[in-house]
Design an enzyme around this catalytic site. Sequence first.
Site, PDB file in Angstrom:
ATOM      1  N   GLU A 114       0.811  -1.217   0.000  1.00 45.23           N
ATOM      2  CA  GLU A 114       0.000   0.000   0.000  1.00 45.23           C
ATOM      3  C   GLU A 114       0.847   1.271   0.000  1.00 45.23           C
ATOM      4  OE1 GLU A 114      -2.786  -0.796  -0.664  1.00 45.23           O
ATOM      5  OE2 GLU A 114      -3.729  -2.274   0.629  1.00 45.23           O
ATOM      6  N   TYR A 157     -15.173  14.485  19.505  1.00 43.96           N
ATOM      7  CA  TYR A 157     -13.778  14.079  19.324  1.00 43.96           C
ATOM      8  C   TYR A 157     -13.468  13.600  17.918  1.00 43.96           C
ATOM      9  CZ  TYR A 157     -13.942  14.810  24.245  1.00 43.96           C
ATOM     10  OH  TYR A 157     -14.129  15.402  25.463  1.00 43.96           O
ATOM     11  N   HIS A 213     -12.821  -2.253   3.064  1.00 46.62           N
ATOM     12  CA  HIS A 213     -11.386  -2.463   3.247  1.00 46.62           C
ATOM     13  C   HIS A 213     -10.907  -1.926   4.595  1.00 46.62           C
ATOM     14  CE1 HIS A 213      -7.164  -2.186   1.155  1.00 46.62           C
ATOM     15  NE2 HIS A 213      -7.077  -2.538   2.413  1.00 46.62           N
TER      16      HIS A 213
END
Length: 215
Positions: free
Chosen positions: A74, A120, A160
């Site tokens: 990747e 957050y 993914h």
Amino acid sequence: MSETALREQICAMAASLYTRGLTHGSTGNISARTEDGGLLVSPTGTSFGRLDPARLSRFDASGRHVSGDKPTKEMPLHSAFYDTRSSAGAVVHLHSCHSVALSMLPDPDPENFLPPLTPYAIMQLGRVRLLPYFMPGDPAMGDAVRGLAGKRSAVMLANHGPVVAGRDVEAACNAIEELEATARLALMLRGLPARALDEAQIGALVTQFNVEWDT
């Protein structure tokens, strides 16, 4: 931070993510910028639970692989974040269960994948862009990130996993954990009359904490 300390930090943070079930097997990859402008990257086929600091893939400032094991497939994804976001000091990619599950549902907003459930996630991630499915290792993933022109620090690869860039390893890991926690909340609340943050509350967070909120 010295390169030795950075290598140790990468492996320690990766092991923490693995131990707590945020990624599994040999999934996920992590990288960090070195002081000389190079990169340290987790090798291909390795487990976050068993990374060896001495075997991390090392790239020089020109992007040449100079030492260590073969890097993750990747790399185009990591490179795209570093090339388009000057503030990026680390990139983390996980196959975390709840965020992947949320990406497979039929009605997400691709421009703003995470619902505004807590402050957050907004503070640490800004808007998370949902990208379509790509075969693992496909350079088109990097092209898709480059197409965002550096406007997003976090993306979700459909079916993914999430990818997050941060100023350093700790910030990137904290942010991707927040992404997974928010996805988990979204699944827990699905079908219930949940009370999300409203536009005024979101706007106040964006202003107060200088959040990237560009569409």
